[in-house]
Design a protein around this motif. Structure first.
Motif, short mmCIF file in Angstrom:
data_model
loop_
_atom_site.label_atom_id
_atom_site.label_comp_id
_atom_site.label_asym_id
_atom_site.label_seq_id
_atom_site.Cartn_x
_atom_site.Cartn_y
_atom_site.Cartn_z
N ILE A 1 -41.02 -53.10 69.07
CA ILE A 1 -39.90 -52.97 70.00
C ILE A 1 -38.64 -52.93 69.15
N GLU A 2 -38.02 -51.77 69.08
CA GLU A 2 -36.85 -51.60 68.21
C GLU A 2 -35.75 -52.58 68.59
N GLY A 3 -35.31 -53.38 67.63
CA GLY A 3 -34.27 -54.36 67.86
C GLY A 3 -34.78 -55.65 68.50
N GLY A 4 -36.07 -55.73 68.77
CA GLY A 4 -36.64 -56.92 69.40
C GLY A 4 -37.20 -57.89 68.38
N LEU A 5 -37.43 -59.10 68.80
CA LEU A 5 -37.97 -60.13 67.93
C LEU A 5 -39.49 -60.18 67.86
N PRO A 6 -40.21 -59.84 68.94
CA PRO A 6 -41.66 -60.00 68.88
C PRO A 6 -42.32 -59.03 67.90
N THR A 7 -43.29 -59.54 67.19
CA THR A 7 -44.05 -58.71 66.26
C THR A 7 -45.24 -58.11 67.00
N GLU A 8 -45.97 -57.26 66.31
CA GLU A 8 -47.16 -56.65 66.90
C GLU A 8 -48.18 -57.72 67.25
N ALA A 9 -48.29 -58.75 66.42
CA ALA A 9 -49.25 -59.83 66.67
C ALA A 9 -48.90 -60.60 67.94
#
Length: 54
Positions: A10-18
């Motif tokens: 998510i561009e500009g977001g904090l969550p990672t793929e995990a």
């Protein structure tokens, strides 16, 4: 000089793929509602809002 950071899901977001994968597996495969996931993360010291997971 520092190498550029890898692109986020998510561009500009904090969550990672995990993190996104964990939420989806818990919701779809484990049938764990989002409000329960918020409670689990809160016990681990992570403050999330249910709307963020949705």
């Amino acid at each position: 000089m520092q190498a550029p950071a890898p692109a986020r899901l998510i561009e500009g977001g904090l969550p990672t793929e995990a993190t996104v994968a964990q939420v989806l597996v818990s919701k779809c495969a484990d049938h764990l509602p989002l409000y329960r996931q918020v409670q689990i993360y809160a016990r681990q010291g992570i403050a999330l809002d249910r709307s963020m997971l949705a």
